[in-house]
Design a protein around this motif. Structure first.
Motif, mmCIF file in Angstrom:
data_model
loop_
_atom_site.group_PDB
_atom_site.id
_atom_site.type_symbol
_atom_site.label_atom_id
_atom_site.label_comp_id
_atom_site.label_asym_id
_atom_site.label_seq_id
_atom_site.Cartn_x
_atom_site.Cartn_y
_atom_site.Cartn_z
ATOM 1 N N LYS A 69 -0.970 10.335 5.652
ATOM 2 C CA LYS A 69 -1.593 9.885 4.402
ATOM 3 C C LYS A 69 -0.549 9.227 3.508
ATOM 4 O O LYS A 69 0.572 9.750 3.370
ATOM 5 N N LEU A 70 -0.893 8.046 2.928
ATOM 6 C CA LEU A 70 -0.003 7.386 1.971
ATOM 7 C C LEU A 70 -0.363 7.999 0.617
ATOM 8 O O LEU A 70 -1.270 7.529 -0.083
ATOM 9 N N GLN A 71 0.291 9.105 0.275
ATOM 10 C CA GLN A 71 -0.064 9.904 -0.896
ATOM 11 C C GLN A 71 -0.149 9.040 -2.160
ATOM 12 O O GLN A 71 0.734 8.198 -2.395
ATOM 13 N N GLY A 72 -1.241 9.219 -2.915
ATOM 14 C CA GLY A 72 -1.360 8.547 -4.210
ATOM 15 C C GLY A 72 -1.804 7.102 -4.135
ATOM 16 O O GLY A 72 -1.973 6.446 -5.153
ATOM 17 N N SER A 73 -1.991 6.585 -2.905
ATOM 18 C CA SER A 73 -2.413 5.190 -2.795
ATOM 19 C C SER A 73 -3.924 5.087 -2.706
ATOM 20 O O SER A 73 -4.587 5.904 -2.056
ATOM 21 N N THR A 74 -4.472 4.067 -3.377
ATOM 22 C CA THR A 74 -5.912 3.804 -3.320
ATOM 23 C C THR A 74 -6.125 2.297 -3.186
ATOM 24 O O THR A 74 -5.173 1.517 -3.358
ATOM 25 N N TRP A 75 -7.346 1.901 -2.887
ATOM 26 C CA TRP A 75 -7.676 0.472 -2.782
ATOM 27 C C TRP A 75 -9.102 0.258 -3.252
ATOM 28 O O TRP A 75 -9.919 1.193 -3.231
ATOM 29 N N GLN A 76 -9.386 -0.966 -3.704
ATOM 30 C CA GLN A 76 -10.753 -1.310 -4.128
ATOM 31 C C GLN A 76 -10.889 -2.818 -3.976
ATOM 32 O O GLN A 76 -10.073 -3.574 -4.494
ATOM 33 N N GLY A 129 -5.465 -12.851 5.539
ATOM 34 C CA GLY A 129 -4.938 -13.657 4.440
ATOM 35 C C GLY A 129 -3.498 -13.251 4.187
ATOM 36 O O GLY A 129 -2.916 -12.463 4.943
ATOM 37 N N PHE A 130 -2.909 -13.744 3.099
ATOM 38 C CA PHE A 130 -1.518 -13.401 2.799
ATOM 39 C C PHE A 130 -1.443 -12.046 2.095
ATOM 40 O O PHE A 130 -2.311 -11.718 1.271
ATOM 41 N N SER A 131 -0.406 -11.277 2.403
ATOM 42 C CA SER A 131 -0.342 -9.885 1.917
ATOM 43 C C SER A 131 -0.252 -9.809 0.401
ATOM 44 O O SER A 131 -0.475 -8.745 -0.188
ATOM 45 N N SER A 132 0.038 -10.919 -0.252
ATOM 46 C CA SER A 132 0.153 -10.939 -1.733
ATOM 47 C C SER A 132 -1.160 -10.536 -2.400
ATOM 48 O O SER A 132 -1.153 -10.115 -3.557
ATOM 49 N N ILE A 133 -2.288 -10.631 -1.700
ATOM 50 C CA ILE A 133 -3.562 -10.242 -2.334
ATOM 51 C C ILE A 133 -4.124 -8.942 -1.761
ATOM 52 O O ILE A 133 -5.304 -8.629 -1.931
ATOM 53 N N ASN A 134 -3.266 -8.163 -1.068
ATOM 54 C CA ASN A 134 -3.711 -6.836 -0.622
ATOM 55 C C ASN A 134 -3.981 -5.984 -1.854
ATOM 56 O O ASN A 134 -3.222 -6.040 -2.835
ATOM 57 N N THR A 135 -5.080 -5.184 -1.825
ATOM 58 C CA THR A 135 -5.509 -4.484 -3.054
ATOM 59 C C THR A 135 -4.945 -3.074 -3.187
ATOM 60 O O THR A 135 -5.268 -2.381 -4.153
ATOM 61 N N VAL A 136 -4.116 -2.586 -2.247
ATOM 62 C CA VAL A 136 -3.629 -1.204 -2.338
ATOM 63 C C VAL A 136 -2.750 -1.044 -3.579
ATOM 64 O O VAL A 136 -1.900 -1.888 -3.870
ATOM 65 N N GLN A 137 -3.011 0.037 -4.316
ATOM 66 C CA GLN A 137 -2.213 0.398 -5.489
ATOM 67 C C GLN A 137 -1.604 1.789 -5.273
ATOM 68 O O GLN A 137 -2.214 2.600 -4.580
ATOM 69 N N PRO A 138 -0.413 2.132 -5.778
ATOM 70 C CA PRO A 138 0.430 1.277 -6.630
ATOM 71 C C PRO A 138 1.240 0.242 -5.854
ATOM 72 O O PRO A 138 1.747 -0.704 -6.448
ATOM 73 N N THR A 139 1.331 0.377 -4.525
ATOM 74 C CA THR A 139 2.171 -0.561 -3.742
ATOM 75 C C THR A 139 1.330 -1.313 -2.714
ATOM 76 O O THR A 139 0.859 -0.694 -1.748
ATOM 77 N N PRO A 140 1.087 -2.621 -2.909
ATOM 78 C CA PRO A 140 0.339 -3.405 -1.923
ATOM 79 C C PRO A 140 0.972 -3.301 -0.538
ATOM 80 O O PRO A 140 2.192 -3.186 -0.409
ATOM 81 N N GLN A 141 0.121 -3.318 0.487
ATOM 82 C CA GLN A 141 0.570 -3.142 1.867
ATOM 83 C C GLN A 141 0.480 -4.450 2.648
ATOM 84 O O GLN A 141 -0.235 -5.366 2.252
ATOM 85 N N ASN A 142 1.191 -4.505 3.763
ATOM 86 C CA ASN A 142 1.182 -5.698 4.622
ATOM 87 C C ASN A 142 -0.038 -5.735 5.536
ATOM 88 O O ASN A 142 -0.516 -4.687 5.979
ATOM 89 N N THR A 143 -0.477 -6.949 5.846
ATOM 90 C CA THR A 143 -1.532 -7.118 6.850
ATOM 91 C C THR A 143 -0.948 -6.835 8.237
ATOM 92 O O THR A 143 0.278 -6.850 8.421
ATOM 93 N N PHE A 144 -1.839 -6.639 9.190
ATOM 94 C CA PHE A 144 -1.429 -6.446 10.588
ATOM 95 C C PHE A 144 -0.566 -7.630 11.037
ATOM 96 O O PHE A 144 0.506 -7.456 11.631
ATOM 97 N N PHE A 145 -1.039 -8.842 10.704
ATOM 98 C CA PHE A 145 -0.310 -10.045 11.144
ATOM 99 C C PHE A 145 1.089 -10.093 10.515
ATOM 100 O O PHE A 145 2.074 -10.367 11.193
#
Ligand SMILES: CSC[C@H](NC(=O)[C@H](Cc1ccccc1)NC(=O)N1CCOCC1)C(=O)N[C@@H](CC1CCCCC1)[C@@H](O)C(=O)OC(C)C
Length: 330
Positions: A69-76, A129-145
């Motif tokens: 689990k990535l503790q404290g991380s959420t996405w929307q 898409g590019f990882s710059s628009i990943n919605t994970v907070q507080p730290t955006p995550q990388n795409t598979f690619f």
């Protein structure tokens, strides 16, 4: 260095293209929508309320010995069509074809909107898409690619979507057997997180190209070809009986005769959307009138070269050269 390939299947009317992936240890197999218009890998999960799951396969992080689990991380996330989902995040092994990323951020849904619940065949989305628009907070995550691209022979992937037939996504190589002639290359502006490019012009049927540039994104997750209102109007003016049908929410026209082709420029080349691809689907069982595969991009802020445009071509998403390549299919 490595390369990979995976088959993607066209759903009814090519409304979306679904591709198998596996997550965790032992592998849990899900079928998801590869979406170059977003950058989150999220899946239906055991953390959702049972009423929101109607036939989809789910990811169970507790059933994977490699999940963490990535503790404290959420996405929307909310998509262009208004659908949405949200949840929390695990790191786990993700495999596509023969390619594996050992610690991929897997976004487990706790909530999804009705559109997802009602789409029984789709177990989630894999953003390309590019990882710059990943919605994970507080730290955006990388795409598979993004996670695997430096291990590939080349930092690129290709989309070979077909009309009513299985196609493929390839990673790390350009398959010379997939296209004929030369690939037309055009620069990508990734500043908004999308595979965005500008087409220099378009033509309706056999008429001359009009010098009307169209800026938009190559989006495998959008069904139709969404263009500026003026372009859409110019196109449908050429079809007897075509009209905007507010009930259907778009242009509708008699399914026969076949409408004219739609041609758009890609740098020095052209891409032709055959008229029979523009007849997207009959609006009723009488099969008299068809809903257009070309509709307006009003309200989005840019055009969307979705599946109606992409399935005409062999498309190269080149992150190394920051360019898109469009090749005529073999
Ligand atoms: C104006 S952008 C609209 C676009 N959605 C679509 O294109 C949806 C995709 C879908 C297929 C099957 C079932 C449910 C939804 N199709 C759609 O709206 N259709 C209505 C017209 O007839 C064709 C089908 C969209 O939101 N694309 C998302 C990915 C999409 C994947 C399927 C689930 C819903 C989300 C994404 O590419 C995106 O938001 O792009 C942004 C940049 C606009």
């Amino acid at each position: 260095r490595q390369t990979g390939t995976v088959e993607t299947d066209a759903e009814k009317h090519d409304v979306e293209y679904l591709t198998p992936i596996s997550i965790g240890t032992p592998p849990q197999n899900l079928i998801v929508d590869f979406d170059t218009g977003s950058s989150d890998l999220w899946v239906f999960s055991t953390e959702m309320a049972a009423k929101d799951i109607k036939g989809q396969a789910v990811y169970d992080p507790n059933n994977s010995s490699t999940s963490e689990k990535l503790q404290g991380s959420t996405w929307q996330i909310t998509y262009g069509d208004g659908s949405s989902s949200s949840g929390d995040v695990y790191l786990d092994t993700v495999t596509i074809g023969n390619l594996t990323v050992p610690n991929q951020a897997v976004e487990a849904a706790t909530k999804v909107s009705d559109e997802f619940t009602d789409d029984a065949n789709n177990d989630g989305l894999l953003g390309l898409g590019f990882s710059s628009i990943n919605t994970v907070q507080p730290t955006p995550q990388n795409t598979f690619f993004d996670n695997i691209k430096n291990n590939l022979d080349a930092p690129l992937f290709t989309a070979d979507l077909k009309h009513g037939a299985p196609g493929s996504y390839n990673f790390g190589y350009i398959d010379p057997a997939a296209y004929v002639g030369n690939i037309s290359w055009t620069p990508v502006d990734s500043s908004q997180g999308f595979w965005s490019f500008t087409s220099p012009g378009y033509a309706v049927g056999t008429e001359a190209m009009r010098n009307h540039s169209i800026s938009g994104i190559a989006d495998t997750g959008t069904t139709l070809l969404l263009l500026p209102k003026s372009v859409v109007k110019a196109y449908y003016e050429e079809i007897q009986g075509a009209q905007y049908d507010s009930n259907q929410g778009g242009y509708v026209f008699p399914c026969s005769p076949t409408p004219p082709d739609f041609v758009f420029g890609v740098s020095d080349g052209i891409v032709t959307v055959p008229g029979d691809m523009v007849s997207y689907a009959p609006v009723d069982s009488a099969n008299q009138d068809c809903f257009g595969g070309i509709q307006s991009d009003t309200g989005i802020g840019f055009s969307i070269f979705g599946d109606v445009a992409l399935k005409t071509s062999f498309v190269v998403f080149d992150a190394g050269g920051l360019q898109l390549g469009w090749g005529a299919k073999n």
